[in-house]
Motif scaffolding. Sequence first.
Motif, PDB file in Angstrom:
ATOM      1  N   SER A 295      42.117  23.856 175.996  1.00 36.07           N
ATOM      2  CA  SER A 295      42.308  22.702 175.116  1.00 36.07           C
ATOM      3  C   SER A 295      41.009  21.940 174.875  1.00 36.07           C
ATOM      4  CB  SER A 295      43.365  21.762 175.704  1.00 36.07           C
ATOM      5  OG  SER A 295      42.972  21.305 176.987  1.00 36.07           O
ATOM      6  N   ALA A 296      40.082  21.956 175.837  1.00 35.26           N
ATOM      7  CA  ALA A 296      38.814  21.241 175.681  1.00 35.26           C
ATOM      8  C   ALA A 296      38.000  21.800 174.522  1.00 35.26           C
ATOM      9  CB  ALA A 296      38.005  21.311 176.978  1.00 35.26           C
ATOM     10  N   ASN A 297      38.167  23.072 174.201  1.00 39.23           N
ATOM     11  CA  ASN A 297      37.448  23.683 173.081  1.00 39.23           C
ATOM     12  C   ASN A 297      37.949  23.204 171.722  1.00 39.23           C
ATOM     13  OD1 ASN A 297      37.388  26.557 175.093  1.00 39.23           O
ATOM     14  ND2 ASN A 297      35.529  25.538 174.401  1.00 39.23           N
ATOM     15  N   TYR A 298      39.055  22.451 171.734  1.00 40.47           N
ATOM     16  CA  TYR A 298      39.647  21.999 170.472  1.00 40.47           C
ATOM     17  C   TYR A 298      39.724  20.472 170.394  1.00 40.47           C
ATOM     18  CZ  TYR A 298      40.731  26.897 170.107  1.00 40.47           C
ATOM     19  OH  TYR A 298      40.610  28.274 170.057  1.00 40.47           O
ATOM     20  N   GLY A 299      38.868  19.790 171.152  1.00 36.43           N
ATOM     21  CA  GLY A 299      38.747  18.351 171.028  1.00 36.43           C
ATOM     22  C   GLY A 299      39.655  17.530 171.909  1.00 36.43           C
ATOM     23  N   VAL A 300      40.365  18.167 172.850  1.00 39.99           N
ATOM     24  CA  VAL A 300      41.232  17.436 173.774  1.00 39.99           C
ATOM     25  C   VAL A 300      40.425  17.112 175.035  1.00 39.99           C
ATOM     26  CG1 VAL A 300      43.347  17.525 175.143  1.00 39.99           C
ATOM     27  CG2 VAL A 300      43.273  18.624 172.886  1.00 39.99           C
ATOM     28  N   PRO A 301      40.454  15.878 175.521  1.00 37.97           N
ATOM     29  CA  PRO A 301      39.662  15.521 176.714  1.00 37.97           C
ATOM     30  C   PRO A 301      40.299  15.996 178.006  1.00 37.97           C
ATOM     31  CG  PRO A 301      40.830  13.606 175.902  1.00 37.97           C
ATOM     32  CD  PRO A 301      41.093  14.699 174.903  1.00 37.97           C
ATOM     33  N   GLN A 302      40.662  17.248 178.047  1.00 37.44           N
ATOM     34  CA  GLN A 302      41.233  17.853 179.247  1.00 37.44           C
ATOM     35  C   GLN A 302      40.914  19.345 179.249  1.00 37.44           C
ATOM     36  OE1 GLN A 302      45.513  18.697 179.594  1.00 37.44           O
ATOM     37  NE2 GLN A 302      45.490  17.669 181.582  1.00 37.44           N
ATOM     38  N   LYS A 303      40.484  19.841 180.414  1.00 38.40           N
ATOM     39  CA  LYS A 303      40.258  21.284 180.568  1.00 38.40           C
ATOM     40  C   LYS A 303      41.576  21.925 180.993  1.00 38.40           C
ATOM     41  CE  LYS A 303      36.803  20.429 183.354  1.00 38.40           C
ATOM     42  NZ  LYS A 303      35.694  20.609 184.317  1.00 38.40           N
ATOM     43  N   ARG A 304      42.222  22.594 180.080  1.00 41.44           N
ATOM     44  CA  ARG A 304      43.538  23.170 180.344  1.00 41.44           C
ATOM     45  C   ARG A 304      43.592  24.568 179.717  1.00 41.44           C
ATOM     46  NH1 ARG A 304      48.264  20.582 181.784  1.00 41.44           N
ATOM     47  NH2 ARG A 304      50.205  21.710 181.419  1.00 41.44           N
ATOM     48  N   GLU A 305      43.451  25.572 180.551  1.00 41.83           N
ATOM     49  CA  GLU A 305      43.486  26.953 180.069  1.00 41.83           C
ATOM     50  C   GLU A 305      44.915  27.485 180.107  1.00 41.83           C
ATOM     51  OE1 GLU A 305      39.397  29.210 180.889  1.00 41.83           O
ATOM     52  OE2 GLU A 305      40.412  28.594 182.738  1.00 41.83           O
ATOM     53  N   ARG A 306      45.354  28.054 179.004  1.00 40.81           N
ATOM     54  CA  ARG A 306      46.700  28.603 178.918  1.00 40.81           C
ATOM     55  C   ARG A 306      46.681  29.906 178.117  1.00 40.81           C
ATOM     56  NH1 ARG A 306      47.307  25.713 182.438  1.00 40.81           N
ATOM     57  NH2 ARG A 306      48.952  24.179 182.882  1.00 40.81           N
ATOM     58  N   VAL A 307      47.538  30.821 178.511  1.00 40.04           N
ATOM     59  CA  VAL A 307      47.736  32.042 177.725  1.00 40.04           C
ATOM     60  C   VAL A 307      48.700  31.687 176.594  1.00 40.04           C
ATOM     61  CG1 VAL A 307      48.612  34.395 177.711  1.00 40.04           C
ATOM     62  CG2 VAL A 307      47.367  33.544 179.710  1.00 40.04           C
ATOM     63  N   ILE A 308      48.252  31.842 175.374  1.00 37.09           N
ATOM     64  CA  ILE A 308      49.081  31.586 174.202  1.00 37.09           C
ATOM     65  C   ILE A 308      49.500  32.931 173.614  1.00 37.09           C
ATOM     66  CG2 ILE A 308      49.254  30.437 171.970  1.00 37.09           C
ATOM     67  CD1 ILE A 308      48.822  28.529 174.325  1.00 37.09           C
ATOM     68  N   ILE A 309      50.794  33.109 173.483  1.00 39.39           N
ATOM     69  CA  ILE A 309      51.354  34.358 172.950  1.00 39.39           C
ATOM     70  C   ILE A 309      51.981  34.061 171.588  1.00 39.39           C
ATOM     71  CG2 ILE A 309      52.932  36.280 173.387  1.00 39.39           C
ATOM     72  CD1 ILE A 309      52.955  35.339 176.353  1.00 39.39           C
ATOM     73  N   VAL A 310      51.553  34.776 170.569  1.00 36.18           N
ATOM     74  CA  VAL A 310      52.057  34.558 169.211  1.00 36.18           C
ATOM     75  C   VAL A 310      52.643  35.865 168.688  1.00 36.18           C
ATOM     76  CG1 VAL A 310      51.451  33.950 166.831  1.00 36.18           C
ATOM     77  CG2 VAL A 310      50.380  32.739 168.747  1.00 36.18           C
ATOM     78  N   GLY A 311      53.815  35.776 168.103  1.00 35.82           N
ATOM     79  CA  GLY A 311      54.446  36.961 167.525  1.00 35.82           C
ATOM     80  C   GLY A 311      55.007  36.678 166.143  1.00 35.82           C
ATOM     81  N   PHE A 312      54.752  37.589 165.207  1.00 33.45           N
ATOM     82  CA  PHE A 312      55.342  37.503 163.870  1.00 33.45           C
ATOM     83  C   PHE A 312      56.344  38.628 163.694  1.00 33.45           C
ATOM     84  CE2 PHE A 312      51.781  34.727 163.101  1.00 33.45           C
ATOM     85  CZ  PHE A 312      52.235  33.865 162.110  1.00 33.45           C
ATOM     86  N   ARG A 313      57.437  38.325 163.024  1.00 36.00           N
ATOM     87  CA  ARG A 313      58.481  39.326 162.796  1.00 36.00           C
ATOM     88  C   ARG A 313      57.892  40.540 162.095  1.00 36.00           C
ATOM     89  NH1 ARG A 313      62.692  36.406 159.766  1.00 36.00           N
ATOM     90  NH2 ARG A 313      61.848  37.528 157.968  1.00 36.00           N
ATOM     91  N   ASN A 314      58.260  41.715 162.552  1.00 37.03           N
ATOM     92  CA  ASN A 314      57.625  42.944 162.098  1.00 37.03           C
ATOM     93  C   ASN A 314      57.655  43.125 160.584  1.00 37.03           C
ATOM     94  OD1 ASN A 314      56.921  43.767 164.696  1.00 37.03           O
ATOM     95  ND2 ASN A 314      58.831  44.885 165.018  1.00 37.03           N
ATOM     96  N   ASP A 315      58.763  42.744 159.939  1.00 35.22           N
ATOM     97  CA  ASP A 315      58.887  42.993 158.501  1.00 35.22           C
ATOM     98  C   ASP A 315      57.953  42.137 157.655  1.00 35.22           C
ATOM     99  OD1 ASP A 315      60.902  40.887 159.388  1.00 35.22           O
ATOM    100  OD2 ASP A 315      60.974  40.628 157.216  1.00 35.22           O
ATOM    101  N   LEU A 316      57.334  41.110 158.268  1.00 31.94           N
ATOM    102  CA  LEU A 316      56.420  40.241 157.524  1.00 31.94           C
ATOM    103  C   LEU A 316      55.025  40.843 157.406  1.00 31.94           C
ATOM    104  CD1 LEU A 316      57.437  36.767 159.003  1.00 31.94           C
ATOM    105  CD2 LEU A 316      58.164  37.788 156.842  1.00 31.94           C
TER     106      LEU A 316
END
Length: 241
Positions: free
Chosen positions: A146-167
């Motif tokens: 989050s710190a890399n995006y302007g939030v004053p907190q170092k918070r590392e998280r795995v972000i998982i994103v999925g789009f429906r296959n037909d798209l």
Amino acid sequence: MMKNNLGGFDFLGKHYNQNNMEIVYANDIDDNACKIFEENFNLKPDNRDIREVESSELPDIDVLTGGFPCQSFSIIAQNPKRLGVKDDRGKLFFEMCRILREKQPKCFIAENVKGILTANKKEAFPLIIKEFENSGYTVKYQILNSANYGVPQKRERVIIVGFRNDLHIDFHFPESVIINSSEFEPLKKVIENSVDEKYYFSQRAVDGMMKCREKMNKGRAQDIEKPCNTVGGTSRKSLIE
């Protein structure tokens, strides 16, 4: 059902435009989390156990977001290996997949601690991704701080994103806004000027924390000139210098 648009606020001198999204449903079993959510988003969450909520009760959605505990996962010794759970917390992941399969939103966003990548000798995470894919989605993941995006907190998280296959969407994660750690937003920018005395440590507690600050893990002394460290849910003790 209450609805609320996202965006349309100022933070640390920057304006974030209102986007074209509406929150139409929220669920959390924790009463305090529900109260905080309602205060921030003007929507009262459903605080039933998600396992008791039928997909037919949910509104039609374009995006499903969720976080799920990772400490509950275990690999059951079978051939082929399957994803198992040690306790009820782990079932939240399967409920998210259930809703994906039955509601088929356009996309989903899930988050977890980065330790999930190495859980169960690195065997759990590939199976988690496979479950998402088997729900009908093209899935990508990345560790974001989050710190890399302007939030004053170092918070590392795995972000998982999925789009429906037909798209047929080839998703790419956004580039970091701030790369140099010296340019991270400092904690001092968001500290309140007036804080109730009940939130202060005793002098004895302060002295003890400062003495052990170099080896502290759960409770941490925070440097207000830098982003705040993540404060773990098991110990919310944090000393601000």
